[in-house]
Design an enzyme around this catalytic site. Sequence first.
Site, PDB file in Angstrom:
ATOM      1  N   ARG A  98      -1.077  -2.696 -19.035  1.00  0.00           N
ATOM      2  CA  ARG A  98      -2.714  -2.068 -18.975  1.00  0.00           C
ATOM      3  C   ARG A  98      -2.661  -0.704 -18.023  1.00  0.00           C
ATOM      4  NH1 ARG A  98      -5.211  -4.624 -22.352  1.00  0.00           N
ATOM      5  NH2 ARG A  98      -7.474  -2.988 -21.807  1.00  0.00           N
TER       6      ARG A  98
ATOM      7  N   THR B 219      -2.574   6.744 -22.006  1.00  0.00           N
ATOM      8  CA  THR B 219      -2.589   5.324 -21.405  1.00  0.00           C
ATOM      9  C   THR B 219      -1.076   4.411 -21.516  1.00  0.00           C
ATOM     10  OG1 THR B 219      -3.991   3.498 -23.750  1.00  0.00           O
ATOM     11  CG2 THR B 219      -5.729   4.164 -21.738  1.00  0.00           C
TER      12      THR B 219
ATOM     13  N   ASP C  61      -4.921  13.929 -25.237  1.00  0.00           N
ATOM     14  CA  ASP C  61      -5.430  12.890 -24.183  1.00  0.00           C
ATOM     15  C   ASP C  61      -4.902  12.503 -25.556  1.00  0.00           C
ATOM     16  OD1 ASP C  61      -6.372  10.363 -24.398  1.00  0.00           O
ATOM     17  OD2 ASP C  61      -8.129  10.365 -23.816  1.00  0.00           O
TER      18      ASP C  61
ATOM     19  N   GLU D 231      -0.250   4.520  -0.555  1.00  0.00           N
ATOM     20  CA  GLU D 231      -1.162   6.264  -1.280  1.00  0.00           C
ATOM     21  C   GLU D 231      -0.529   7.084  -0.045  1.00  0.00           C
ATOM     22  OE1 GLU D 231      -4.003   4.411   1.791  1.00  0.00           O
ATOM     23  OE2 GLU D 231      -5.582   4.569   0.508  1.00  0.00           O
TER      24      GLU D 231
ATOM     25  N   TYR E 267       0.579  -1.362  -0.164  1.00  0.00           N
ATOM     26  CA  TYR E 267       0.008  -0.077   0.144  1.00  0.00           C
ATOM     27  C   TYR E 267       0.842   1.385  -0.061  1.00  0.00           C
ATOM     28  CZ  TYR E 267      -5.396  -0.870  -0.021  1.00  0.00           C
ATOM     29  OH  TYR E 267      -6.367  -0.773  -0.228  1.00  0.00           O
TER      30      TYR E 267
ATOM     31  N   LYS F 169      -1.129   1.180 -25.568  1.00  0.00           N
ATOM     32  CA  LYS F 169      -1.381   1.349 -26.735  1.00  0.00           C
ATOM     33  C   LYS F 169      -0.093   0.979 -27.408  1.00  0.00           C
ATOM     34  CE  LYS F 169      -6.020   2.293 -26.159  1.00  0.00           C
ATOM     35  NZ  LYS F 169      -6.236   3.936 -25.119  1.00  0.00           N
TER      36      LYS F 169
HETATM   37  N1  DSN Z   1     -10.914   1.493 -25.104  1.00  0.00           N
HETATM   38  C1  DSN Z   1      -9.737   2.576 -25.862  1.00  0.00           C
HETATM   39  C2  DSN Z   1      -9.746   1.745 -28.061  1.00  0.00           C
HETATM   40  O1  DSN Z   1     -10.006   1.259 -28.363  1.00  0.00           O
HETATM   41  O2  DSN Z   1      -9.570   2.419 -28.228  1.00  0.00           O
HETATM   42  C3  DSN Z   1     -10.363   3.264 -25.318  1.00  0.00           C
HETATM   43  O3  DSN Z   1      -9.953   3.855 -23.726  1.00  0.00           O
END
Ligand code: DSN
Length: 416
Positions: free
Chosen positions: A233, A224, A198, A55, A53, A227
């Site tokens: 993730r 994120t 974003d 925080e 933990y 990707k």
């Molecule tokens: N779910 C993602 C995508 O496939 O683009 C976006 O959050």
Amino acid sequence: MEIEIIKAADTEISELILKELDRQRNTIELIASENFTSTAVMATCGTVPTNKYAEGKPGKRFYNGCEVVDEIEIIAQERVKKLFGVEHANVQPHSGAQANMAVLLYVLKPGDKILGMDLSNGGHLTHGSPANFSGMYFDIASYGVDDQGYIDYENVEKVALEHGPKLIICGASAYARTIDFKRFKEIADKAGAFLMADIAHIAGLVATGHHPSPAGYADFITTTTHKTLRGPRGGVVMCSKEHAAGIDKAVFPGLQGGPLEHIIAAKAVAFKEALAPEFKEYSENVVKNAKALARSFVDNGIDLVSGGTDNHLMIIDLRKLDKTGKDISNMLEKIHITANKNTVPNDPKSPFVTSGVRLGTPAITTRGFKEEDMKVIGEIIAEAIKNSEDEQKLAELGKKSLELCAKYPLYPDLTA
Ligand code: DSN
């Protein structure tokens, strides 16, 4: 390998994990938001910081015993700051949605106005969809793309000046063209709004110079990590020092409790990989492959929104063929290709049916697929779309997909 340990404890789950490995190995993965992490990133996700933990933030935690995870988190912060050329980074968001939520929580009060890209035109749920907290608690104005599938910046400016939003969100989940962050900043300045970029989809391309960066233009950058960036993730929020304390407070205690320090460790490993020269080459190949795949579709008579791509993804427009994204994405799965149904601009069909399919090259490029393979994949998909009712033809095409998968083994060293 760990699967043996899992097997000893729980064969039901270990068998399903192996089944999923098999599925990934025998599928041409074209979901534009997916990728395959390195085995180092994957291994780091399964390590002991999961027990801790922590925080708070490094040096200012609510629990004792955080001196080691502090070091891990600081390394992750420093690496991602270097990668994107920003002053401050919070690496704790559990996802991109939570990174976006943190900015909204910091900048806005309930009822304030946001201008974001419409979901059906390529935006994201968290950019103001009525189905999401962003559309429920804030007043939403939206912009979209023109008839050619490009963002209409004149229109964005017009809508921004008409509505006077407090925050403008740029960045997309299904937009195949370069985003002009400088232009968005000019619009935000004219409208007196904050600008959030974003970059979840294009983060890997931005980090390696294959897409212009919003750094220096956007007040907040969210992403994120899983990707095009090819990490575990998770999410990250970046900003200038001026907003650092406010953003950190929005993440914790505003939105989250304990950070996932094992995932933060894996983010750090992924950021190190992304800073290496090989990742620049990988990102270049992602874009080359996407352009080659788009070319193959066009050569085989398949329409694309905006006619092609500048980045890692493209959207097939099925309207002329009178087929739906739902049927075609389900059919592709039968021939060992995964992609997702997606709306096209001004789609006459619902988001559950759609007239489009979104495809991207980050995952297959990691696997080693090359431009010549894109030509073949484009032919397979075009043939399958045109013969989507012909089971014999689909079986033949499925075999071709499996042959391509066999050419590029995925995680060859992972065994049960
Ligand atoms: N779910 C993602 C995508 O496939 O683009 C976006 O959050």
